[in-house]
Design a protein around this motif. Structure first.
Motif: not given
Length: 190
Positions: A1-8, A13-16, A18-22, A47-57
């Motif tokens: 389903m997501l193969e070939g789907t870009t991160d962008a 989509r996650s902007r509307h 949020p669960e898509w950010f997973s 900590d850094v890995a977790s904080e990275t994704f929290l900040a990115a979200f």
């Protein structure tokens, strides 16, 4: 389903929804954690890995949707977070430089952790990394550990690609000197 789907497109989509950010988390968490672990102790890496994704979200509304891959963006966030832990990183490199062959460690868990870290990073290299400027060390480790291209490092650190090349070249030369390798006469910018 997501193969070939870009991160962008996923971030958009996650902007509307949020669960898509997973999906971004699932794609990159292991690599970001491995990069953080190469530059810090296990607790800090977690900590850094977790904080990275929290900040990115939290920053996903500001993500440049013209960039199909979030990889450089995430490594940039992780590198900035590691910068906050920089003193601990330098202490780790210095400790690893002294730890090789150390048998006086308090307990078995510490001994195992020291051995694993020391095997991954030899003492002379650890000392050399500790002696590099923060910018040179960040550029070199993004190329060496995260396997980013110079263009991706430039995007991650928000610096020109030529600056990445200069920093990596300078870091490599300095490490060669520290490790006692002869200077190379070839161009180092590749």
């Amino acid at each position: 389903m997501l193969e070939g789907t870009t991160d962008a497109s996923i971030i958009a989509r996650s902007r509307h929804e949020p669960e898509w950010f997973s999906v971004i988390f699932d794609r990159y968490f292991t690599a970001i954690h491995r990069y953080a672990a190469a530059r810090s102790d296990p607790g800090t890496a977690d900590d850094v890995a977790s904080e990275t994704f929290l900040a990115a979200f939290d920053q996903r509304d500001r993500y440049d949707l013209t960039c199909p891959s979030a990889r450089p963006w995430l490594y940039g966030i992780a590198t900035n977070l590691i910068g906050r832990h920089r003193r601990a990183e330098i202490r780790l490199y210095r400790a690893l430089g002294r730890a090789a062959g150390r048998d006086d460690v308090e307990n078995h868990a510490d001994r195992v952790a020291d051995r694993v870290s020391a095997e991954q990073l030899n003492p002379a290299l650890a000392k050399g990394l500790a002696a590099l400027s923060a910018g040179d060390r960040d550029a070199l480790l993004l190329v060496a550990c995260a396997e980013l291209s110079y263009a991706e490092v430039a995007r991650a650190l928000d610096i020109p690609t030529g600056t990445v090349g200069s920093r990596v070249t300078r870091a490599r030369r300095r490490l060669r000197t520290t490790l006692g390798f002869p200077a190379l006469e070839v161009d180092d910018h590749g």
